[in-house]
Design a protein around this motif. Sequence first.
Motif, mmCIF file in Angstrom:
data_model
loop_
_atom_site.group_PDB
_atom_site.id
_atom_site.type_symbol
_atom_site.label_atom_id
_atom_site.label_comp_id
_atom_site.label_asym_id
_atom_site.label_seq_id
_atom_site.Cartn_x
_atom_site.Cartn_y
_atom_site.Cartn_z
ATOM 1 N N ALA A 1 0.817 -1.225 0.000
ATOM 2 C CA ALA A 1 0.000 0.000 0.000
ATOM 3 C C ALA A 1 0.846 1.267 0.000
ATOM 4 O O ALA A 1 0.493 2.262 -0.637
ATOM 5 C CB ALA A 1 -0.951 -0.009 1.204
ATOM 6 N N GLU A 2 1.959 1.247 0.712
ATOM 7 C CA GLU A 2 2.805 2.437 0.790
ATOM 8 C C GLU A 2 3.827 2.494 -0.342
ATOM 9 O O GLU A 2 4.431 3.533 -0.584
ATOM 10 C CB GLU A 2 3.528 2.467 2.146
ATOM 11 C CG GLU A 2 2.596 2.504 3.343
ATOM 12 C CD GLU A 2 1.649 3.696 3.290
ATOM 13 O OE1 GLU A 2 2.125 4.812 2.936
ATOM 14 O OE2 GLU A 2 0.452 3.533 3.586
ATOM 15 N N ASP A 3 4.037 1.395 -0.996
ATOM 16 C CA ASP A 3 4.983 1.312 -2.125
ATOM 17 C C ASP A 3 4.322 0.487 -3.221
ATOM 18 O O ASP A 3 4.663 -0.669 -3.442
ATOM 19 C CB ASP A 3 6.283 0.655 -1.665
ATOM 20 C CG ASP A 3 7.288 0.504 -2.801
ATOM 21 O OD1 ASP A 3 7.217 1.299 -3.764
ATOM 22 O OD2 ASP A 3 8.125 -0.422 -2.730
ATOM 23 N N PRO A 4 3.349 1.085 -3.922
ATOM 24 C CA PRO A 4 2.504 0.297 -4.831
ATOM 25 C C PRO A 4 3.259 -0.296 -6.015
ATOM 26 O O PRO A 4 4.281 0.247 -6.462
ATOM 27 C CB PRO A 4 1.467 1.318 -5.307
ATOM 28 C CG PRO A 4 2.103 2.648 -5.119
ATOM 29 C CD PRO A 4 2.976 2.509 -3.909
ATOM 30 N N VAL A 5 2.770 -1.417 -6.486
ATOM 31 C CA VAL A 5 3.237 -1.996 -7.743
ATOM 32 C C VAL A 5 2.858 -1.032 -8.856
ATOM 33 O O VAL A 5 1.680 -0.723 -9.057
ATOM 34 C CB VAL A 5 2.586 -3.370 -7.987
ATOM 35 C CG1 VAL A 5 2.977 -3.909 -9.363
ATOM 36 C CG2 VAL A 5 2.963 -4.357 -6.887
ATOM 37 N N ARG A 6 3.841 -0.553 -9.587
ATOM 38 C CA ARG A 6 3.569 0.437 -10.621
ATOM 39 C C ARG A 6 3.499 -0.242 -11.985
ATOM 40 O O ARG A 6 4.374 -1.019 -12.350
ATOM 41 C CB ARG A 6 4.631 1.536 -10.599
ATOM 42 C CG ARG A 6 4.564 2.393 -9.331
ATOM 43 C CD ARG A 6 5.454 3.609 -9.414
ATOM 44 N NE ARG A 6 5.254 4.482 -8.276
ATOM 45 C CZ ARG A 6 5.972 4.437 -7.152
ATOM 46 N NH1 ARG A 6 6.962 3.559 -7.043
ATOM 47 N NH2 ARG A 6 5.727 5.271 -6.167
ATOM 48 N N VAL A 7 2.467 0.120 -12.715
ATOM 49 C CA VAL A 7 2.122 -0.558 -13.954
ATOM 50 C C VAL A 7 2.202 0.415 -15.123
ATOM 51 O O VAL A 7 1.829 1.589 -14.989
ATOM 52 C CB VAL A 7 0.695 -1.142 -13.856
ATOM 53 C CG1 VAL A 7 0.308 -1.856 -15.151
ATOM 54 C CG2 VAL A 7 0.594 -2.101 -12.676
ATOM 55 N N GLY A 8 2.685 -0.083 -16.263
ATOM 56 C CA GLY A 8 2.599 0.658 -17.517
ATOM 57 C C GLY A 8 1.518 0.051 -18.385
ATOM 58 O O GLY A 8 1.475 -1.174 -18.561
ATOM 59 N N SER B 1 12.577 3.089 -14.861
ATOM 60 C CA SER B 1 12.879 2.254 -13.696
ATOM 61 C C SER B 1 11.683 2.041 -12.781
ATOM 62 O O SER B 1 11.672 1.082 -12.001
ATOM 63 C CB SER B 1 14.037 2.875 -12.899
ATOM 64 O OG SER B 1 13.666 4.153 -12.395
ATOM 65 N N VAL B 2 10.664 2.885 -12.866
ATOM 66 C CA VAL B 2 9.569 2.803 -11.889
ATOM 67 C C VAL B 2 8.555 1.710 -12.219
ATOM 68 O O VAL B 2 7.883 1.184 -11.335
ATOM 69 C CB VAL B 2 8.833 4.157 -11.767
ATOM 70 C CG1 VAL B 2 9.743 5.201 -11.143
ATOM 71 C CG2 VAL B 2 8.279 4.623 -13.109
#
Length: 432
Positions: free
Chosen positions: A12-19, A99-100
Amino acid sequence: MIITDTLLQGRAEDPVRVGIAGPGFMARGLINHITNTTTGMSVAVVYARTPEKGVAALENAGIAADRIVVVETAEDIDAAVGRGQVAVTANHEAMTECSVVECVVDCTGSVEFGAHLALATLAGRKHLVLMNAEVDATIGVILNKKFTEAGLVYTGCDGDQPGVQMNLIRFVRGLGCRPLVAGNIKGLQDPYRNPTTQEGFARQWGQDPHMVTSFADGTKVSVEQALVANAAGLSVHRRGCLQRDYRGHVDELTSMYDVEELKELGGAVDYVVGSKPGPGVYVLATHDDPKQQHYLNLYKLGEGPLYSFYTPYHLCHFEVPTTVARAVLLGDATIAPLLQAPKVEVITVAKKDLKAGDTLDALGGYTYYGECEKAPVAAAERLVPVGLAEGCVLTRDIAKDEAISYADVTVPEGRLCDELRREQDETFPQEV
């Protein structure tokens, strides 16, 4: 996959980031769902050839205009996300190189672009989730090999019928049962539908007429069932599947298949038209242990030899975050082809009488539809995979409902999808 909600809560504090690649109908629903509903996940960037459409997709999810920025490079994406913004780019390699992003979701439906996107995602060392069944059915085996060797996940998605069927197959196998039929439930089957006949329906739901046509003419279900066959090691009874028109419940299909024939095939994919519960999926399976057969009968699954299991819905984009979480947090693919020669191919069949010199149009168009065929047969007859048909020019007249072979066409030059298909065929040759 209930475990994924717990795992995502931990992010929750470091979400999986999606493209997200493509800002179309399904992508808009997915972006909205991730943004407003999915704990532990966020959209970092949207790739769109027309950036305004990407911006509109984000605004549709309620993201404020001052949080959306159009960028050109991977560094720009990283900087935007660092500022709490969401990026839009017309450069897909910027999305795959930044990188994100941990996972790319292909929502495009294009085989040629999907090939480029897949290799760029691989080069960027990101997991790939496909809402692009067409690229998967065409070159999925070789792509899965490349991702697997790189320690990355290549997968189709939960929510689409192939993923729902594969989840059901895994569940059934966990019971000690042997799946012998994996089936899809359709509401309509007419191979001669085209974008003109489907225009009204497409307009009603805000969808693309070609996409809607691929549903109606049987191409999409053929692609979907080929994916299941090649992920589960199943075959097909005959060209086009059995495709019964049956208005009863799928439970009643248990008496309509020849179990010995199914065993000789090694199991088969199929689909029915008009059955309940639509638009779900079903798996018919056997159990070899008489003691367990007694329990299955007690639990109201009948006396066998085939037992019916089904899921009454598929919820498309709503379930895709589960796939992303499975890939990123568990290293688990929802559905991916086995690393072997495919069992089932989707071939190209003329939708009408065609003339020498005609150019085959896009999937869900006016000139052809797709049908399942045993892959060794397709290889022996050199039949054109439906995912590679677009742009091919006919060298002779083709009759309506005739399968189109490589001997009948000139293939466009310079396509990556053809190069990858050749590599797949050479790496995993068919026994013909």
